[in-house]
Design an enzyme around this catalytic site. Structure first.
Site, PDB file in Angstrom:
ATOM      1  CG  HIS A 179      -0.383   0.243   2.519  1.00 37.44           C
ATOM      2  ND1 HIS A 179      -0.121  -0.764   3.416  1.00 37.44           N
ATOM      3  CD2 HIS A 179      -0.005   1.390   3.135  1.00 37.44           C
ATOM      4  CE1 HIS A 179       0.393  -0.264   4.525  1.00 37.44           C
ATOM      5  NE2 HIS A 179       0.476   1.060   4.375  1.00 37.44           N
ATOM      6  CG  ASP A 210      -0.008  -4.079   2.727  1.00 36.80           C
ATOM      7  OD1 ASP A 210       0.358  -3.514   1.688  1.00 36.80           O
ATOM      8  OD2 ASP A 210      -0.315  -3.465   3.766  1.00 36.80           O
ATOM      9  N   GLY A 290       3.253   6.674   8.111  1.00 35.22           N
ATOM     10  CA  GLY A 290       4.618   6.821   7.621  1.00 35.22           C
ATOM     11  C   GLY A 290       5.531   5.713   8.100  1.00 35.22           C
ATOM     12  CG  ASN A 291       6.292   4.243  12.116  1.00 34.21           C
ATOM     13  OD1 ASN A 291       5.747   5.054  12.839  1.00 34.21           O
ATOM     14  ND2 ASN A 291       7.591   3.996  12.176  1.00 34.21           N
ATOM     15  CB  SER A 292       3.124   1.665   6.261  1.00 38.88           C
ATOM     16  OG  SER A 292       1.956   1.824   7.014  1.00 38.88           O
TER      17      SER A 292
END
Length: 341
Positions: A179, A210, A290-292
């Protein structure tokens, strides 16, 4: 022993009913020894009894020992709590003998230094990923009516979103969430030590899991720092875990927590409908937008998960894809078995 289970029955001299007094173990011992020293007048006895003369030294000795134990106990508490300043006692670093005998393991004071070392070693392998896409605008037909809409694209891609990734091989392969890179026309990767972002190409992605793999080339021919994929089966609930990422553009932010649970299943609504994630790790290490795609590390600096989602209505409930799922998917994502360093 509970204080309420220890009693001492005293009989008065005026014929009244015996009186029961509740005493602590130390006080009971003290009172018992001092009983012979207390004046107890009897008919025809005007001087000290022989028993009182014989036990006075023992009574004084017992009193002294009780006082010493109380003072010593306070001194121990003061040392443990560092009440009077100075450095922390050495016992806190390795655990006292009594703790070891009881099977209790004290946290090491070196943990802070170890975590700092993990961050210092792992951080260069963590990258910022920026997703650039050409926006599409919908326009109404000047003639009105149905079906008169037109699609017009801007000439230049604009920043659509950003996230985190990490090198898992020294030749430039990067793991991140699908994503993070979805619908991108251009992907820019900021690598520590380089002045300009590097352009990445998409190697493979899997919407259901993902997961995505990107590839960048080294401008100077140097190998990239890489993280090792660890064995999540060797982690236990309560183990320390470390998250590194770029929450809200704050690059290389480290947060610390524990592994809260394994095997979690969550459902998230996205543009394609309800997306169900299975077998996720749960952690209370802070995870934000933003950590993804960033790594979730164990105390040895190995990747045990990829930070993916957070419950925005709660505090300290984040989720990560386990390293076991990542390893199983890598062959499909790269079409070849990678050399994981």
């Amino acid at each position: 022993m509970n204080e309420r289970n220890l009693t001492d029955t005293q009989t008065t001299n005026d014929g009244r009913e015996p009186m029961t007094v509740y005493q602590s173990p130390l006080m009971a011992s003290y009172e018992k020894e001092m009983a012979g020293y207390r004046p107890q007048p009897s008919p025809g006895d005007v001087g000290p009894s022989k028993r009182r003369n014989g036990t006075s030294f023992a009574a004084y000795l017992t009193s002294f020992l009780v006082g010493a134990m109380l003072v010593g106990g306070f001194g121990y508490a003061a040392d443990r709590g560092n009440l009077f300043g100075g450095q922390a006692p050495a016992a806190e670093a390795s655990g006292s003998a009594s703790e070891a005998a009881a099977g209790i393991t004290a946290a090491s004071v070196k943990a802070k230094g170890d975590i700092a070392t993990v961050f210092e070693t792992a951080s260069p392998a963590v990258v910022k990923i920026e997703n650039y896409a050409v926006p599409t605008y919908s326009m109404r037909s000047p003639f009105g009516g149905r079906g008169g809409g037109q699609q017009r694209q801007a000439s230049e891609p604009v920043l659509a979103g950003s996230g985190t990734g990490f090198f898992f091989s020294t030749d430039g392969y990067i793991l991140t969430n699908e994503h993070v890179i979805a619908d991108a026309d251009e992907l820019k990767v900021t690598v520590e030590g380089y002045d300009e972002p590097l352009t990445a190409k998409l190697v493979g992605s899997n919407y259901e899991l993902d997961l995505a793999v990107l590839k960048v080339e080294s401008p100077d021919g140097q190998a990239f720092p890489a993280l090792e994929l660890g064995n999540v089966d060797q982690t236990s609930i309560g183990d320390w875990v470390i998250a590194i990422g770029n929450p809200y553009g704050l690059d290389h932010t480290m947060t610390l927590g524990v592994l809260s649970a394994k095997g979690r299943e969550i459902t998230i609504a996205d543009e394609q409908g309800d997306h169900t994630y299975r077998n996720l790790l749960q952690t209370d290490a802070s995870i934000n937008s933003g950590n993804s795609g960033g790594p979730l590390l164990n105390e040895r600096g190995e990747v045990v998960g990829m930070n993916t989602a957070v419950n925005s209505e709660a505090q300290g409930i984040g989720f990560a894809i386990p390293s076991s799922t990542i390893k199983e998917a890598l062959n499909e994502l790269m079409n070849v078995k990678p050399a994981v360093s």
